[in-house]
Design a protein around this motif. Sequence first.
Motif, mmCIF file in Angstrom:
data_model
loop_
_atom_site.group_PDB
_atom_site.id
_atom_site.type_symbol
_atom_site.label_atom_id
_atom_site.label_comp_id
_atom_site.label_asym_id
_atom_site.label_seq_id
_atom_site.Cartn_x
_atom_site.Cartn_y
_atom_site.Cartn_z
ATOM 1 N N ILE A 161 -40.826 -17.935 -75.432
ATOM 2 C CA ILE A 161 -39.889 -19.033 -75.664
ATOM 3 C C ILE A 161 -40.358 -19.908 -76.824
ATOM 4 N N LEU A 162 -41.632 -20.264 -76.819
ATOM 5 C CA LEU A 162 -42.147 -21.171 -77.855
ATOM 6 C C LEU A 162 -42.139 -20.524 -79.227
ATOM 7 N N ARG A 163 -42.431 -19.231 -79.285
ATOM 8 C CA ARG A 163 -42.454 -18.537 -80.578
ATOM 9 C C ARG A 163 -41.097 -17.950 -80.956
ATOM 10 N N ARG A 164 -40.127 -18.091 -80.043
ATOM 11 C CA ARG A 164 -38.784 -17.531 -80.267
ATOM 12 C C ARG A 164 -38.871 -16.047 -80.623
ATOM 13 N N ARG A 165 -39.643 -15.370 -79.824
ATOM 14 C CA ARG A 165 -39.864 -13.944 -80.060
ATOM 15 C C ARG A 165 -38.583 -13.153 -79.807
ATOM 16 N N HIS A 166 -38.373 -12.141 -80.635
ATOM 17 C CA HIS A 166 -37.217 -11.262 -80.439
ATOM 18 C C HIS A 166 -37.441 -10.426 -79.183
ATOM 19 N N LEU A 167 -36.521 -10.520 -78.230
ATOM 20 C CA LEU A 167 -36.671 -9.840 -76.951
ATOM 21 C C LEU A 167 -35.904 -8.526 -76.935
ATOM 22 N N ARG A 168 -36.411 -7.607 -76.110
ATOM 23 C CA ARG A 168 -35.756 -6.308 -75.939
ATOM 24 C C ARG A 168 -35.433 -6.116 -74.453
ATOM 25 N N PRO A 169 -34.403 -6.783 -73.950
ATOM 26 C CA PRO A 169 -34.065 -6.657 -72.528
ATOM 27 C C PRO A 169 -33.583 -5.253 -72.200
ATOM 28 N N ALA A 170 -33.892 -4.818 -70.989
ATOM 29 C CA ALA A 170 -33.492 -3.475 -70.559
ATOM 30 C C ALA A 170 -33.424 -3.434 -69.037
ATOM 31 N N ILE A 171 -32.698 -2.465 -68.529
ATOM 32 C CA ILE A 171 -32.694 -2.168 -67.097
ATOM 33 C C ILE A 171 -33.314 -0.798 -66.926
ATOM 34 N N ILE A 172 -34.402 -0.741 -66.187
ATOM 35 C CA ILE A 172 -35.182 0.475 -66.064
ATOM 36 C C ILE A 172 -35.231 0.905 -64.600
ATOM 37 N N GLY A 173 -35.118 2.209 -64.371
ATOM 38 C CA GLY A 173 -35.215 2.760 -63.028
ATOM 39 C C GLY A 173 -36.621 3.267 -62.757
ATOM 40 N N LEU A 174 -37.179 2.886 -61.616
ATOM 41 C CA LEU A 174 -38.542 3.267 -61.253
ATOM 42 C C LEU A 174 -38.525 3.972 -59.902
ATOM 43 N N ASP A 175 -39.128 5.149 -59.843
ATOM 44 C CA ASP A 175 -39.218 5.892 -58.586
ATOM 45 C C ASP A 175 -40.283 5.277 -57.690
ATOM 46 N N LEU A 176 -39.905 5.005 -56.445
ATOM 47 C CA LEU A 176 -40.811 4.359 -55.506
ATOM 48 C C LEU A 176 -41.616 5.378 -54.715
ATOM 49 N N ARG A 177 -42.862 5.021 -54.443
ATOM 50 C CA ARG A 177 -43.685 5.805 -53.519
ATOM 51 C C ARG A 177 -43.786 5.126 -52.162
ATOM 52 N N VAL A 178 -43.506 3.825 -52.108
ATOM 53 C CA VAL A 178 -43.483 3.139 -50.817
ATOM 54 C C VAL A 178 -42.241 3.588 -50.063
ATOM 55 N N SER A 179 -42.340 3.649 -48.739
ATOM 56 C CA SER A 179 -41.231 4.194 -47.959
ATOM 57 C C SER A 179 -40.748 3.270 -46.851
ATOM 58 N N THR A 180 -41.578 2.358 -46.372
ATOM 59 C CA THR A 180 -41.138 1.492 -45.277
ATOM 60 C C THR A 180 -40.412 0.277 -45.834
ATOM 61 N N ARG A 181 -39.562 -0.305 -45.009
ATOM 62 C CA ARG A 181 -38.779 -1.454 -45.454
ATOM 63 C C ARG A 181 -39.665 -2.661 -45.753
ATOM 64 N N THR A 182 -40.736 -2.804 -45.011
ATOM 65 C CA THR A 182 -41.659 -3.909 -45.269
ATOM 66 C C THR A 182 -42.223 -3.815 -46.677
ATOM 67 N N GLU A 183 -42.670 -2.629 -47.060
ATOM 68 C CA GLU A 183 -43.265 -2.450 -48.379
ATOM 69 C C GLU A 183 -42.234 -2.595 -49.488
ATOM 70 N N VAL A 184 -41.039 -2.008 -49.288
ATOM 71 C CA VAL A 184 -40.002 -2.083 -50.315
ATOM 72 C C VAL A 184 -39.575 -3.532 -50.524
ATOM 73 N N THR A 185 -39.376 -4.264 -49.419
ATOM 74 C CA THR A 185 -38.982 -5.676 -49.524
ATOM 75 C C THR A 185 -40.049 -6.490 -50.229
ATOM 76 N N LEU A 186 -41.307 -6.278 -49.856
ATOM 77 C CA LEU A 186 -42.400 -7.012 -50.484
ATOM 78 C C LEU A 186 -42.483 -6.705 -51.973
ATOM 79 N N LEU A 187 -42.341 -5.435 -52.334
ATOM 80 C CA LEU A 187 -42.409 -5.045 -53.740
ATOM 81 C C LEU A 187 -41.267 -5.672 -54.535
ATOM 82 N N MET A 188 -40.048 -5.621 -54.001
ATOM 83 C CA MET A 188 -38.900 -6.202 -54.705
ATOM 84 C C MET A 188 -39.053 -7.716 -54.843
#
Length: 247
Positions: A161-188
């Motif tokens: 923000i201070l340097r007004r850097r040029h940003l490269r926003p993106a939406i990226i998909g990541l494959d999860l290795r966690v499987s339980t809802r507790t872990e997925v919720t915590l990670l998100m």
Amino acid sequence: TKAATLGVILTTLAASLEVDTLGSVALLLLVTALLFLSAPLGASLLARAAYHDQLTPRNLPGRDDLADQTTTSESTSTADRQGTTGLLVGWLVVIWIALFASDSSGVVVGAILIALVVSAGLPGYRPRWPRGIFNPIDFLRFLFVFVKTLVAANIDVAGAILRRRHLRPAIIGLDLRVSTRTEVTLLMNVLTFTPGTVAIELHGSTLYLHVMDLTDEESFRTEFVELEDRIIAAFGTPQERDRATPR
């Protein structure tokens, strides 16, 4: 949802060091936990609504892994297991006592009665027994990595923000290795709570994140894997721990 929540959490934690009663400490820590659980969820829902709203201006000049997804699905690894009354009752009793900052007999009896009524009337809210094994030492290591990531992300966002850097926003998909809802919720929640990233949707075992500045994807994926490894080490099932990368 990020700056305000972090400020309130830090203030609440500081206040918990100053109060002189155990009940007051429990109440302040409960507020901190509920803020951490609720604020990132609100951010994700806002981001998801904005993404699917055709009238919301977009700034995604580059990558959008979510564009090809047309339906929203949820991981169902634990959906076939029934919730447990005891877990919901225990959790509600703890919250009730903490809110009153008192462990008197009247408060405890009232908490149990109300918890039983809520559990009977809202069976869908009964939590499931976690399949993972909690490791307190690895949980502390996870907290250390999370705090380190949080501090680094705040510095990076402030610098951009201070340097007004040029940003490269993106939406990226990541494959999860966690499987339980507790872990997925915590990670998100952790990823959404960290400045620069917001969890948008979960499709099966793929988590889609909005990244404010995806300048180095390899480094970003490395940090993501490290955070996931720490969560698996702290809360994961034996099968997940066998598959996790040793660190």
